[in-house]
Design an enzyme around this catalytic site. Structure first.
Site, mmCIF file in Angstrom:
data_model
loop_
_atom_site.group_PDB
_atom_site.id
_atom_site.type_symbol
_atom_site.label_atom_id
_atom_site.label_comp_id
_atom_site.label_asym_id
_atom_site.label_seq_id
_atom_site.Cartn_x
_atom_site.Cartn_y
_atom_site.Cartn_z
ATOM 1 N N LYS A 10 4.708 1.938 8.668
ATOM 2 C CA LYS A 10 3.521 2.753 8.994
ATOM 3 C C LYS A 10 2.287 1.859 9.176
ATOM 4 O O LYS A 10 1.565 1.974 10.163
ATOM 5 C CB LYS A 10 3.292 3.741 7.830
ATOM 6 N N LYS A 47 0.859 -1.191 0.000
ATOM 7 C CA LYS A 47 0.000 0.000 0.000
ATOM 8 C C LYS A 47 0.885 1.228 0.000
ATOM 9 O O LYS A 47 1.845 1.302 0.771
ATOM 10 C CB LYS A 47 -0.868 0.002 1.279
ATOM 11 N N LYS A 107 5.333 2.066 -2.799
ATOM 12 C CA LYS A 107 5.300 3.481 -3.184
ATOM 13 C C LYS A 107 5.584 3.575 -4.677
ATOM 14 O O LYS A 107 6.274 2.727 -5.238
ATOM 15 C CB LYS A 107 6.364 4.265 -2.409
ATOM 16 N N SER A 166 -7.297 5.202 4.023
ATOM 17 C CA SER A 166 -7.268 4.469 2.749
ATOM 18 C C SER A 166 -7.706 3.021 2.971
ATOM 19 O O SER A 166 -8.401 2.428 2.141
ATOM 20 C CB SER A 166 -5.854 4.466 2.163
ATOM 21 N N ASN A 170 -1.994 19.516 1.559
ATOM 22 C CA ASN A 170 -3.081 18.725 2.131
ATOM 23 C C ASN A 170 -2.865 18.432 3.613
ATOM 24 O O ASN A 170 -3.762 18.649 4.440
ATOM 25 C CB ASN A 170 -3.225 17.418 1.337
ATOM 26 N N THR A 204 -4.924 12.600 6.980
ATOM 27 C CA THR A 204 -3.512 12.667 7.393
ATOM 28 C C THR A 204 -3.297 13.836 8.348
ATOM 29 O O THR A 204 -2.693 13.683 9.418
ATOM 30 C CB THR A 204 -2.585 12.773 6.171
HETATM 31 P P1 NAD Z 1 1.124 18.760 -0.962
HETATM 32 O O1 NAD Z 1 1.739 18.619 -2.308
HETATM 33 O O2 NAD Z 1 -0.346 18.888 -0.823
HETATM 34 O O3 NAD Z 1 1.783 19.996 -0.172
HETATM 35 C C1 NAD Z 1 3.155 20.164 -0.043
HETATM 36 C C2 NAD Z 1 3.388 21.536 0.562
HETATM 37 O O4 NAD Z 1 4.781 21.690 0.809
HETATM 38 C C3 NAD Z 1 2.984 22.686 -0.350
HETATM 39 O O5 NAD Z 1 2.401 23.723 0.428
HETATM 40 C C4 NAD Z 1 4.305 23.196 -0.909
HETATM 41 O O6 NAD Z 1 4.280 24.574 -1.250
HETATM 42 C C5 NAD Z 1 5.209 22.939 0.297
HETATM 43 N N1 NAD Z 1 6.626 22.890 -0.020
HETATM 44 C C6 NAD Z 1 7.256 22.252 -1.022
HETATM 45 N N2 NAD Z 1 8.565 22.496 -0.976
HETATM 46 C C7 NAD Z 1 8.767 23.294 0.101
HETATM 47 C C8 NAD Z 1 9.902 23.907 0.693
HETATM 48 N N3 NAD Z 1 11.131 23.724 0.198
HETATM 49 N N4 NAD Z 1 9.736 24.676 1.791
HETATM 50 C C9 NAD Z 1 8.501 24.880 2.307
HETATM 51 N N5 NAD Z 1 7.390 24.342 1.793
HETATM 52 C C10 NAD Z 1 7.530 23.552 0.706
HETATM 53 O O7 NAD Z 1 1.664 17.493 -0.145
HETATM 54 P P2 NAD Z 1 1.022 16.798 1.115
HETATM 55 O O8 NAD Z 1 0.093 15.743 0.641
HETATM 56 O O9 NAD Z 1 0.579 17.818 2.080
HETATM 57 O O10 NAD Z 1 2.295 16.009 1.700
HETATM 58 C C11 NAD Z 1 3.285 16.663 2.479
HETATM 59 C C12 NAD Z 1 4.180 15.612 3.112
HETATM 60 O O11 NAD Z 1 3.391 14.710 3.867
HETATM 61 C C13 NAD Z 1 4.979 14.729 2.157
HETATM 62 O O12 NAD Z 1 6.199 14.366 2.777
HETATM 63 C C14 NAD Z 1 4.101 13.501 2.006
HETATM 64 O O13 NAD Z 1 4.835 12.354 1.603
HETATM 65 C C15 NAD Z 1 3.625 13.373 3.434
HETATM 66 N N6 NAD Z 1 2.405 12.584 3.581
HETATM 67 C C16 NAD Z 1 1.269 12.917 2.912
HETATM 68 C C17 NAD Z 1 0.126 12.155 3.096
HETATM 69 C C18 NAD Z 1 -1.176 12.523 2.469
HETATM 70 O O14 NAD Z 1 -2.164 11.809 2.715
HETATM 71 N N7 NAD Z 1 -1.271 13.591 1.716
HETATM 72 C C19 NAD Z 1 0.170 11.025 3.929
HETATM 73 C C20 NAD Z 1 1.342 10.731 4.613
HETATM 74 C C21 NAD Z 1 2.457 11.523 4.423
#
Ligand code: NAD
Length: 428
Positions: A95, A71, A107, A362, A222, A191
């Site tokens: 996780k 997953k 992944k 999920s 997100n 999340t």
């Molecule tokens: P997203 O694409 O919705 O948002 C990413 C955010 O990070 C954006 O606001 C972007 O502008 C910002 N960003 C990118 N580069 C940056 C930098 N150098 N400095 C500051 N801000 C920066 O992504 P997301 O879904 O919110 O995921 C964020 C993190 O959480 C990732 O590591 C992802 O793997 C992890 N994650 C996400 C989920 C999920 O369900 N969305 C689940 C588990 C883990």
């Protein structure tokens, strides 16, 4: 800010090795779990809108499926590397195990920048990804989901391609689908809310009133947006957020001492989580360099953007006021920084526990798809809160009784569960 020599997979292996040693894991199990079971690397040729053909590189890494189907999300990113995907697949195994859901780790990714692609081009990448690796994914094998720069629309194109190839309806082949098309209520929030459920419990254990705390976030996507929402509902004040500016190709921190206004900031943010500088200044936000989010005098830091943000160098910038680190992002903290955080006495909620709300929801989505019956949002969030809270306390109890760091305690629980599944199956 980020060290160019940083390798997320080397870090995932380093973290695993240290805990495998502590647990006295046998060599066979160590060798099995420190590398992914299978990997797919492939081309995705796409006819672009201008008539040329561009070839994108795609990946799927399946780390371990002893506890259930692999997953994990699919990331679209211009700097995607197979080592990042390997690390993320490995962390997915831990996780799912730490929150005790019957899934393994996987992944995927595509090296591309959706900022520069039309919707039609993105659709072709999604369909091409499924055509290349469709035989190895599916409801009982490996179940993808959205990740950085992918969303429900991308998932639906992938599901549609899979269903065309296989001739039937298979809503359980992918999660993060839109509502009404096999998606689950609460998935968008899951999340970010999960981050705050674990933070709420950590604060309770430390006798800290959440309503008297302040926080700084990295990221405004997100995860961060929903974490900020629930944190505010519980009374917390977010002092600043940072985000990536696509135009300037750099990041900025947006700060307001009285606290940021979530809705107001959302109204000046693009669909990739980038905040508009001019609008922010007009609304009274201070615009600081991107790395300043970590330097703030707050109680809680919540990295919710990228890997390798709290490292040997940046950990020195953390204020003595900071007592909690809630890792919404995957892999935000390096082992060198972990040592410094322990010395500073910062309570860390490790990534693969803290951000497990997404994969847990999920899993709920798959369960609902299998039943073809969908739960109300309240029911989803209640079940999510129960699982996150239970998993958090199991880790915190172990950390306390064995006097180990929270990340090590989470690894101990997860690795032991996966190792036991491998043993029961007769693999080791
Ligand atoms: P997203 O694409 O919705 O948002 C990413 C955010 O990070 C954006 O606001 C972007 O502008 C910002 N960003 C990118 N580069 C940056 C930098 N150098 N400095 C500051 N801000 C920066 O992504 P997301 O879904 O919110 O995921 C964020 C993190 O959480 C990732 O590591 C992802 O793997 C992890 N994650 C996400 C989920 C999920 O369900 N969305 C689940 C588990 C883990």
């Amino acid at each position: 800010m980020a060290d160019k020599s940083f390798n997320a997979f080397a870090m995932a292996q380093q973290q695993f090795d240290a805990v495998a040693e502590q647990l006295g894991l046998d060599d066979g199990t160590r060798n099995l779990l420190r590398n992914p079971d299978r990997e797919f690397h492939f081309n995705i040729p796409v006819k672009m809108d201008d008539g040329t053909t561009e070839v994108f590189r795609g990946f799927r890494v399946q780390h371990n499926d002893a506890r259930g189907p692999n997953k994990g999300g699919i990331r679209f990113h211009p700097q995607e590397t197979v080592d990042t995907v390997r690390a993320l697949a490995t962390w997915m195994t831990w996780k799912c195990a730490v929150v005790d859901i019957p899934l393994g780790g996987g992944k995927g990714g595509v090296i591309c920048d959706p900022h520069n692609l039309s919707m039609r081009e993105q659709e072709q990448i999604c369909r091409g990804w499924v055509r290349q690796v469709g035989k190895a994914v599916g409801p009982i094998q490996d179940v993808p989901a959205p990740d950085v720069m992918t969303n429900g629309q991308h998932m639906l194109w992938m599901m549609d391609e899979y269903e065309k190839i296989n001739g039937g309806h298979f809503p359980g082949m992918i999660t993060g689908k839109p509502l009404g098309m096999g998606g689950s209520e609460g998935r968008t929030e899951a999340t970010g809310y999960g981050v705050i459920y674990t933070l709420r419990e950590a604060l309770k254990r430390s006798d800290v009133d959440i309503a008297k705390t302040t926080a700084a976030f990295q990221g405004f996507g997100n995860v961060a947006q929903f974490a900020i929402e629930l944190y505010a509902q519980l009374g917390g004040t977010t002092i600043c957020v940072s985000s990536w500016d696509q135009g300037d190709q750099t990041s900025y921190t947006f700060k307001r001492n009285s606290g940021v206004d979530l809705k107001e900031l959302q109204n000046m943010t693009d669909r990739f989580g980038g905040i508009d500088k001019e609008k922010a200044v007009a609304a009274g936000y201070e615009v600081l360099p991107g790395e300043d989010w970590i330097k703030q005098d707050v109680d809680i830091l919540m990295p919710c953007a990228l890997e390798n943000q709290v490292n040997a160098e940046t950990v020195q910038d953390i204020s003595d006021q900071v007592k909690f680190l809630a890792e919404g992002a995957n892999g935000p903290t390096t082992p060198e920084a972990d040592a410094a955080l322990q010395e500073k006495g910062v309570f860390t909620i490790p990534d693969f526990l803290c951000n497990a709300g997404g994969v847990t929801c999920s899993y709920f989505e798959q369960v609902q798809c299998n039943m073809n019956f969908f739960w109300e949002k309240e029911e989803v969030l209640e079940k999510l809160d129960n699982i996150m809270t239970r998993a958090f306390h199991a880790v915190a109890d172990l950390a306390e009784t064995q006097d180990v760091y929270m990340r090590d305690a989470a690894y101990m629980i997860a690795i032991q569960r996966v190792a036991e599944a491998c043993r029961l199956r007769g693999w080791v």
